[in-house]
Design a protein around this motif. Structure first.
Motif, PDB file in Angstrom:
ATOM      1  N   ASN A  54      30.425  81.725  58.688  1.00 31.50           N
ATOM      2  CA  ASN A  54      31.461  81.515  59.690  1.00 31.50           C
ATOM      3  C   ASN A  54      32.177  80.223  59.318  1.00 31.50           C
ATOM      4  O   ASN A  54      31.578  79.150  59.395  1.00 31.50           O
ATOM      5  CB  ASN A  54      30.857  81.366  61.090  1.00 31.50           C
ATOM      6  N   ILE A  55      33.426  80.325  58.901  1.00 28.18           N
ATOM      7  CA  ILE A  55      34.189  79.146  58.500  1.00 28.18           C
ATOM      8  C   ILE A  55      35.404  79.018  59.403  1.00 28.18           C
ATOM      9  O   ILE A  55      36.206  79.949  59.517  1.00 28.18           O
ATOM     10  CB  ILE A  55      34.652  79.228  57.027  1.00 28.18           C
ATOM     11  N   ILE A  56      35.544  77.870  60.035  1.00 30.75           N
ATOM     12  CA  ILE A  56      36.682  77.562  60.892  1.00 30.75           C
ATOM     13  C   ILE A  56      37.608  76.650  60.097  1.00 30.75           C
ATOM     14  O   ILE A  56      37.145  75.730  59.421  1.00 30.75           O
ATOM     15  CB  ILE A  56      36.211  76.861  62.181  1.00 30.75           C
ATOM     16  N   PHE A  57      38.919  76.887  60.190  1.00 33.47           N
ATOM     17  CA  PHE A  57      39.875  76.094  59.418  1.00 33.47           C
ATOM     18  C   PHE A  57      41.265  76.267  60.003  1.00 33.47           C
ATOM     19  O   PHE A  57      41.479  77.107  60.881  1.00 33.47           O
ATOM     20  CB  PHE A  57      39.878  76.532  57.943  1.00 33.47           C
ATOM     21  N   GLU A  58      42.210  75.491  59.471  1.00 33.33           N
ATOM     22  CA  GLU A  58      43.601  75.595  59.892  1.00 33.33           C
ATOM     23  C   GLU A  58      44.493  75.845  58.687  1.00 33.33           C
ATOM     24  O   GLU A  58      44.251  75.305  57.603  1.00 33.33           O
ATOM     25  CB  GLU A  58      44.044  74.298  60.595  1.00 33.33           C
ATOM     26  N   THR A  59      45.509  76.681  58.892  1.00 38.19           N
ATOM     27  CA  THR A  59      46.520  76.959  57.874  1.00 38.19           C
ATOM     28  C   THR A  59      47.744  77.575  58.544  1.00 38.19           C
ATOM     29  O   THR A  59      47.631  78.141  59.633  1.00 38.19           O
ATOM     30  CB  THR A  59      45.993  77.904  56.770  1.00 38.19           C
ATOM     31  N   ASP A  60      48.871  77.482  57.866  1.00 40.42           N
ATOM     32  CA  ASP A  60      50.091  78.125  58.356  1.00 40.42           C
ATOM     33  C   ASP A  60      50.217  79.555  57.842  1.00 40.42           C
ATOM     34  O   ASP A  60      51.118  80.283  58.250  1.00 40.42           O
ATOM     35  CB  ASP A  60      51.327  77.321  57.926  1.00 40.42           C
ATOM     36  N   GLU A  61      49.331  79.968  56.952  1.00 36.83           N
ATOM     37  CA  GLU A  61      49.374  81.329  56.405  1.00 36.83           C
ATOM     38  C   GLU A  61      48.979  82.344  57.475  1.00 36.83           C
ATOM     39  O   GLU A  61      48.225  82.029  58.393  1.00 36.83           O
ATOM     40  CB  GLU A  61      48.422  81.458  55.212  1.00 36.83           C
ATOM     41  N   GLY A  62      49.448  83.577  57.303  1.00 40.49           N
ATOM     42  CA  GLY A  62      49.074  84.661  58.208  1.00 40.49           C
ATOM     43  C   GLY A  62      47.678  85.171  57.908  1.00 40.49           C
ATOM     44  O   GLY A  62      47.139  84.969  56.813  1.00 40.49           O
ATOM     45  N   SER A  63      47.097  85.867  58.854  1.00 45.03           N
ATOM     46  CA  SER A  63      45.707  86.308  58.715  1.00 45.03           C
ATOM     47  C   SER A  63      45.483  87.282  57.560  1.00 45.03           C
ATOM     48  O   SER A  63      44.442  87.245  56.916  1.00 45.03           O
ATOM     49  CB  SER A  63      45.196  86.909  60.022  1.00 45.03           C
ATOM     50  N   LYS A  64      46.454  88.132  57.269  1.00 44.21           N
ATOM     51  CA  LYS A  64      46.282  89.067  56.141  1.00 44.21           C
ATOM     52  C   LYS A  64      46.244  88.326  54.814  1.00 44.21           C
ATOM     53  O   LYS A  64      45.434  88.636  53.939  1.00 44.21           O
ATOM     54  CB  LYS A  64      47.382  90.124  56.149  1.00 44.21           C
ATOM     55  N   THR A  65      47.106  87.334  54.662  1.00 43.60           N
ATOM     56  CA  THR A  65      47.107  86.518  53.446  1.00 43.60           C
ATOM     57  C   THR A  65      45.803  85.738  53.342  1.00 43.60           C
ATOM     58  O   THR A  65      45.194  85.677  52.273  1.00 43.60           O
ATOM     59  CB  THR A  65      48.313  85.546  53.444  1.00 43.60           C
ATOM     60  N   VAL A  66      45.362  85.152  54.444  1.00 44.79           N
ATOM     61  CA  VAL A  66      44.111  84.390  54.460  1.00 44.79           C
ATOM     62  C   VAL A  66      42.943  85.286  54.073  1.00 44.79           C
ATOM     63  O   VAL A  66      42.088  84.901  53.260  1.00 44.79           O
ATOM     64  CB  VAL A  66      43.881  83.758  55.851  1.00 44.79           C
ATOM     65  N   THR A  67      42.899  86.476  54.625  1.00 43.77           N
ATOM     66  CA  THR A  67      41.802  87.411  54.320  1.00 43.77           C
ATOM     67  C   THR A  67      41.739  87.701  52.830  1.00 43.77           C
ATOM     68  O   THR A  67      40.672  87.584  52.206  1.00 43.77           O
ATOM     69  CB  THR A  67      41.973  88.719  55.116  1.00 43.77           C
ATOM     70  N   ARG A  68      42.876  88.067  52.238  1.00 47.23           N
ATOM     71  CA  ARG A  68      42.909  88.369  50.797  1.00 47.23           C
ATOM     72  C   ARG A  68      42.508  87.145  49.976  1.00 47.23           C
ATOM     73  O   ARG A  68      41.737  87.250  49.020  1.00 47.23           O
ATOM     74  CB  ARG A  68      44.301  88.838  50.373  1.00 47.23           C
ATOM     75  N   THR A  69      43.050  85.998  50.337  1.00 49.96           N
ATOM     76  CA  THR A  69      42.771  84.765  49.599  1.00 49.96           C
ATOM     77  C   THR A  69      41.285  84.426  49.634  1.00 49.96           C
ATOM     78  O   THR A  69      40.694  84.088  48.602  1.00 49.96           O
ATOM     79  CB  THR A  69      43.603  83.604  50.180  1.00 49.96           C
ATOM     80  N   LEU A  70      40.661  84.528  50.799  1.00 54.42           N
ATOM     81  CA  LEU A  70      39.246  84.183  50.913  1.00 54.42           C
ATOM     82  C   LEU A  70      38.341  85.205  50.222  1.00 54.42           C
ATOM     83  O   LEU A  70      37.339  84.833  49.606  1.00 54.42           O
ATOM     84  CB  LEU A  70      38.859  84.019  52.383  1.00 54.42           C
ATOM     85  N   GLU A  71      38.683  86.477  50.315  1.00 52.69           N
ATOM     86  CA  GLU A  71      37.884  87.482  49.601  1.00 52.69           C
ATOM     87  C   GLU A  71      37.972  87.250  48.096  1.00 52.69           C
ATOM     88  O   GLU A  71      36.951  87.343  47.390  1.00 52.69           O
ATOM     89  CB  GLU A  71      38.355  88.887  49.969  1.00 52.69           C
ATOM     90  N   ASP A  72      39.160  86.931  47.600  1.00 55.17           N
ATOM     91  CA  ASP A  72      39.324  86.614  46.171  1.00 55.17           C
ATOM     92  C   ASP A  72      38.541  85.362  45.797  1.00 55.17           C
ATOM     93  O   ASP A  72      37.906  85.312  44.737  1.00 55.17           O
ATOM     94  CB  ASP A  72      40.803  86.427  45.813  1.00 55.17           C
ATOM     95  N   LEU A  73      38.572  84.352  46.652  1.00 56.02           N
ATOM     96  CA  LEU A  73      37.846  83.103  46.401  1.00 56.02           C
ATOM     97  C   LEU A  73      36.352  83.362  46.233  1.00 56.02           C
ATOM     98  O   LEU A  73      35.735  82.880  45.277  1.00 56.02           O
ATOM     99  CB  LEU A  73      38.071  82.120  47.557  1.00 56.02           C
ATOM    100  N   VAL A  74      35.764  84.111  47.145  1.00 56.75           N
ATOM    101  CA  VAL A  74      34.324  84.369  47.095  1.00 56.75           C
ATOM    102  C   VAL A  74      33.967  85.177  45.846  1.00 56.75           C
ATOM    103  O   VAL A  74      32.950  84.913  45.197  1.00 56.75           O
ATOM    104  CB  VAL A  74      33.838  85.065  48.385  1.00 56.75           C
ATOM    105  N   LEU A  75      34.809  86.117  45.481  1.00 58.41           N
ATOM    106  CA  LEU A  75      34.559  86.909  44.281  1.00 58.41           C
ATOM    107  C   LEU A  75      34.658  86.044  43.029  1.00 58.41           C
ATOM    108  O   LEU A  75      33.769  86.071  42.174  1.00 58.41           O
ATOM    109  CB  LEU A  75      35.539  88.081  44.198  1.00 58.41           C
ATOM    110  N   GLU A  76      35.708  85.250  42.934  1.00 59.24           N
ATOM    111  CA  GLU A  76      35.915  84.429  41.736  1.00 59.24           C
ATOM    112  C   GLU A  76      34.937  83.261  41.652  1.00 59.24           C
ATOM    113  O   GLU A  76      34.374  82.995  40.591  1.00 59.24           O
ATOM    114  CB  GLU A  76      37.355  83.901  41.713  1.00 59.24           C
ATOM    115  N   HIS A  77      34.729  82.571  42.744  1.00 57.42           N
ATOM    116  CA  HIS A  77      33.934  81.345  42.724  1.00 57.42           C
ATOM    117  C   HIS A  77      32.432  81.606  42.813  1.00 57.42           C
ATOM    118  O   HIS A  77      31.638  80.928  42.166  1.00 57.42           O
ATOM    119  CB  HIS A  77      34.380  80.435  43.869  1.00 57.42           C
ATOM    120  N   PHE A  78      32.029  82.596  43.612  1.00 59.34           N
ATOM    121  CA  PHE A  78      30.614  82.854  43.854  1.00 59.34           C
ATOM    122  C   PHE A  78      30.129  84.174  43.265  1.00 59.34           C
ATOM    123  O   PHE A  78      28.953  84.498  43.364  1.00 59.34           O
ATOM    124  CB  PHE A  78      30.322  82.826  45.358  1.00 59.34           C
ATOM    125  N   LYS A  79      31.055  84.956  42.687  1.00 55.97           N
ATOM    126  CA  LYS A  79      30.723  86.252  42.067  1.00 55.97           C
ATOM    127  C   LYS A  79      30.105  87.218  43.076  1.00 55.97           C
ATOM    128  O   LYS A  79      29.218  88.002  42.758  1.00 55.97           O
ATOM    129  CB  LYS A  79      29.794  86.082  40.868  1.00 55.97           C
TER     130      LYS A  79
END
Length: 178
Positions: free
Chosen positions: A43-68
């Protein structure tokens, strides 16, 4: 805008292990502000001006790339989570004889889609639809007889992430929108 990202399956049952401090740091490095975690279950709480769909894609990509790790994430804004809490079944506040869970549903799946797959046992399992979620509760004295456990065998289960009632309340409390 303040969001909470609810990661599906992280640190569950010894699988998909990610240290929350590392994940929080990686989220911060994306430029998301005030990133902080709550509980090791993702559970990660944060702030950004991006929309939720962009945030979702970005975070899923992050976990795949950074943590495999391939994971699915449900992202909710502070206002969405406030509404979800406001819609919780009224009896949840006072009933201590229930295991109370909120099932967050990943779009484009809807609560109705999930309801078609869920089996309940009368008098033991209770379920209600909300705004992008289901409210599931089970009598504590009958947990072993619940039919909710059958949900994990359904393909739709991969589009869900489940949080305890108390966890949802605490996450909302940690967010600044209240």
């Amino acid at each position: 805008m303040e969001y909470v990202a609810l990661f599906r399956g992280l640190n569950a049952g010894g699988k998909s292990t990610v240290k929350m401090a590392e994940l929080t740091k990686a989220v911060s490095e994306l430029g998301y502000e005030k990133a902080r975690s709550y509980l090791p279950s993702g559970n990660i709480i944060f702030e950004t001006d991006e929309g939720s769909k962009t945030v979702t894609r970005t975070l899923e990509d992050l976990v795949l790339e950074h943590f495999k790790i391939e994971t699915k994430i449900v992202v909710k804004s502070c206002h969405q989570l406030t509404r979800i809490v406001a819609e919780m079944p009224g009896e949840w506040e006072n009933r201590k004889d229930l295991r109370r869970r909120v099932v967050f549903i990943r779009e484009p799946v809807t609560p109705d889609d999930v309801l078609r797959e869920v089996e309940t046992r009368e008098g033991i399992d209770f379920i209600e639809a909300g705004s992008g979620v289901l409210y599931m509760s089970t009598l504590m004295t009958a947990l072993t007889r619940s039919w909710f456990t059958r949900l994990i065998t359904k393909p739709i289960y991969k589009e869900l992430t489940i949080r305890d009632y108390g966890t949802v309340l605490r996450i909302l409390e940690l967010m600044a929108c209240r």
